[in-house]
Design an enzyme around this catalytic site. Structure first.
Site, mmCIF file in Angstrom:
data_model
loop_
_atom_site.group_PDB
_atom_site.id
_atom_site.type_symbol
_atom_site.label_atom_id
_atom_site.label_comp_id
_atom_site.label_asym_id
_atom_site.label_seq_id
_atom_site.Cartn_x
_atom_site.Cartn_y
_atom_site.Cartn_z
ATOM 1 N N ASP A 85 0.860 -1.171 0.000
ATOM 2 C CA ASP A 85 0.000 0.000 0.000
ATOM 3 C C ASP A 85 0.904 1.231 0.000
ATOM 4 O O ASP A 85 2.131 1.122 0.114
ATOM 5 C CB ASP A 85 -0.894 -0.055 1.247
ATOM 6 C CG ASP A 85 -1.770 1.160 1.405
ATOM 7 O OD1 ASP A 85 -2.438 1.536 0.425
ATOM 8 O OD2 ASP A 85 -1.787 1.742 2.505
ATOM 9 N N ALA A 139 -0.079 5.248 1.363
ATOM 10 C CA ALA A 139 -0.230 6.075 2.571
ATOM 11 C C ALA A 139 -0.399 5.199 3.809
ATOM 12 O O ALA A 139 -1.243 4.298 3.839
ATOM 13 C CB ALA A 139 -1.423 7.021 2.434
ATOM 14 N N ALA A 168 -13.862 10.348 9.304
ATOM 15 C CA ALA A 168 -13.221 10.248 7.991
ATOM 16 C C ALA A 168 -12.315 9.026 7.907
ATOM 17 O O ALA A 168 -12.174 8.421 6.844
ATOM 18 C CB ALA A 168 -12.416 11.515 7.698
ATOM 19 N N MET A 219 -11.354 4.045 5.618
ATOM 20 C CA MET A 219 -10.070 4.187 4.936
ATOM 21 C C MET A 219 -9.618 2.885 4.305
ATOM 22 O O MET A 219 -9.773 1.806 4.876
ATOM 23 C CB MET A 219 -9.009 4.690 5.917
ATOM 24 C CG MET A 219 -7.747 5.202 5.223
ATOM 25 S SD MET A 219 -8.072 6.552 4.086
ATOM 26 C CE MET A 219 -8.576 7.840 5.220
ATOM 27 N N LYS A 268 -11.731 6.351 -3.200
ATOM 28 C CA LYS A 268 -12.180 7.593 -2.568
ATOM 29 C C LYS A 268 -13.663 7.906 -2.820
ATOM 30 O O LYS A 268 -14.336 8.435 -1.936
ATOM 31 C CB LYS A 268 -11.285 8.768 -3.007
ATOM 32 C CG LYS A 268 -9.809 8.555 -2.681
ATOM 33 C CD LYS A 268 -9.579 8.049 -1.244
ATOM 34 C CE LYS A 268 -8.116 7.754 -0.982
ATOM 35 N NZ LYS A 268 -7.906 6.988 0.262
ATOM 36 N N HIS A 309 -15.422 5.649 -0.525
ATOM 37 C CA HIS A 309 -15.184 6.138 0.836
ATOM 38 C C HIS A 309 -16.198 7.239 1.178
ATOM 39 O O HIS A 309 -16.821 7.222 2.247
ATOM 40 C CB HIS A 309 -13.749 6.682 0.913
ATOM 41 C CG HIS A 309 -13.294 7.050 2.289
ATOM 42 N ND1 HIS A 309 -12.107 6.624 2.821
ATOM 43 C CD2 HIS A 309 -13.852 7.825 3.254
ATOM 44 C CE1 HIS A 309 -11.954 7.107 4.041
ATOM 45 N NE2 HIS A 309 -13.016 7.852 4.325
ATOM 46 N N ARG A 361 -10.741 -1.808 -3.600
ATOM 47 C CA ARG A 361 -10.793 -2.581 -2.367
ATOM 48 C C ARG A 361 -12.182 -2.496 -1.719
ATOM 49 O O ARG A 361 -12.822 -1.457 -1.811
ATOM 50 C CB ARG A 361 -9.759 -2.033 -1.377
ATOM 51 C CG ARG A 361 -8.348 -2.052 -1.888
ATOM 52 C CD ARG A 361 -7.535 -1.110 -1.019
ATOM 53 N NE ARG A 361 -6.137 -1.127 -1.415
ATOM 54 C CZ ARG A 361 -5.258 -0.250 -0.962
ATOM 55 N NH1 ARG A 361 -5.634 0.696 -0.132
ATOM 56 N NH2 ARG A 361 -4.012 -0.306 -1.341
ATOM 57 N N ASP A 409 -2.336 -1.013 5.802
ATOM 58 C CA ASP A 409 -2.688 -0.497 7.129
ATOM 59 C C ASP A 409 -4.187 -0.380 7.336
ATOM 60 O O ASP A 409 -4.625 0.212 8.316
ATOM 61 C CB ASP A 409 -2.045 0.886 7.349
ATOM 62 C CG ASP A 409 -2.632 1.960 6.436
ATOM 63 O OD1 ASP A 409 -3.137 2.985 6.941
ATOM 64 O OD2 ASP A 409 -2.589 1.777 5.204
#
Length: 275
Positions: free
Chosen positions: A15, A17, A48, A52, A56, A59, A163, A189
């Site tokens: 990944d 970030a 927010a 994650m 986006k 999200h 994902r 993460d």
């Protein structure tokens, strides 16, 4: 011809970030808060962070589906958010993200050295992210200026489904010429990122302290006392439990020991799909 299971890892799918760059995964979370604020809808950093790892747009849709966020939106606009509303927020999110990405582009301490160790073992470095390509191009450019270049990159809008679907991880397998998904390890993460690796049939490693789950910068992580760190590890382990990662470690610097253990398991005939 008899098929033989792989005896060692061939690729690590990383990944971005919270894994290799942006300790604490601040770049995406802060921009979600700012994008919603431009529509006079308050979203906290904690809210927010919830979805994650997803693409986006997805999200933002997931955030809008949370009852408290939907109610705040209704109070401003007289309706709960439609897909068109989600797209409007997403279109505001994108330029903000590109504008601010450089502020959180530093490599995670020890990442370059760890990746070099993997390459010394002949392991290819694939990568994927919840960022769309327009943002990912900037992330890749900034990382290269800091010395990190992956062998392959797949953005969330370069596959039919992001994902937790396995498409991005599998696109790396194809591009890197890997002959068995069981010879790959996915490092992430977030829960959607671990599910992505699981569904792709790979070994999976969840990062506890460098990403979204802990949500602290490197200095904040280093400042934690031993009792507080132990408590946070316990909380985050429980958070990841449903995605069933094969391993959980603090940061990418702990990865070489995991790689060595996976290679031992592969040599004994173990495969991730049955573990």
């Amino acid at each position: 011809m008899n098929y033989v299971n792989p005896s060692k890892l061939q690729a690590a799918i990383l990944d971005w970030a919270g894994t290799v760059v942006d300790f604490g995964s601040f770049a995406p979370t802060q921009i979600f808060v700012e994008a919603f604020a431009e529509f006079d809808v308050q979203v906290s950093i904690e809210e927010a962070r919830g979805p994650m790892g997803m693409g986006k747009w997805d999200h933002i849709r997931t955030l809008c589906d949370q009852p408290q966020v939907a109610e705040r939106y209704r109070k401003v606009f007289g309706r709960t958010p439609t897909d068109d509303d989600v797209t409007a927020i997403y279109k505001r999110f994108m330029p903000l993200q590109i504008e601010k990405i450089a502020e959180h582009s530093a490599l995670i301490p020890g990442a370059l050295e760890t990746i070099a160790k993997l390459r010394e073992q002949g392991i290819k470095i694939g990568s994927c992210s919840g960022y769309p390509k327009q943002v990912m191009d900037k992330v890749v450019e900034l990382a290269a200026s800091n010395g990190y270049v992956a062998d392959h990159v797949v953005a969330t809008d370069e596959v039919p489904n992001g994902r937790p679907w396995p498409a991005q991880a599998l696109a790396n397998v194809i591009a890197l010429g890997i002959d068995d998904v069981g010879a790959c390890v996915k490092i992430d993460d977030t829960v959607p990122g671990i599910l992505e690796g699981r569904r792709a049939g790979m070994w999976t490693v969840a990062l506890i302290c460098s990403g979204n789950a802990l949500g602290l910068d490197y200095a904040g992580f280093r400042a934690l006392g031993s009792d507080e760190l132990a408590s946070e590890r316990k909380r985050i382990h429980a958070l990841f439990e449903s995605s069933r990662p094969h391993y959980m470690i603090d940061t990418i610097t702990d990865l070489p020991e995991v790689i060595a253990d996976i290679n031992k398991r592969l040599a004994k005939g173990e495969m991730p799909q049955t573990s």
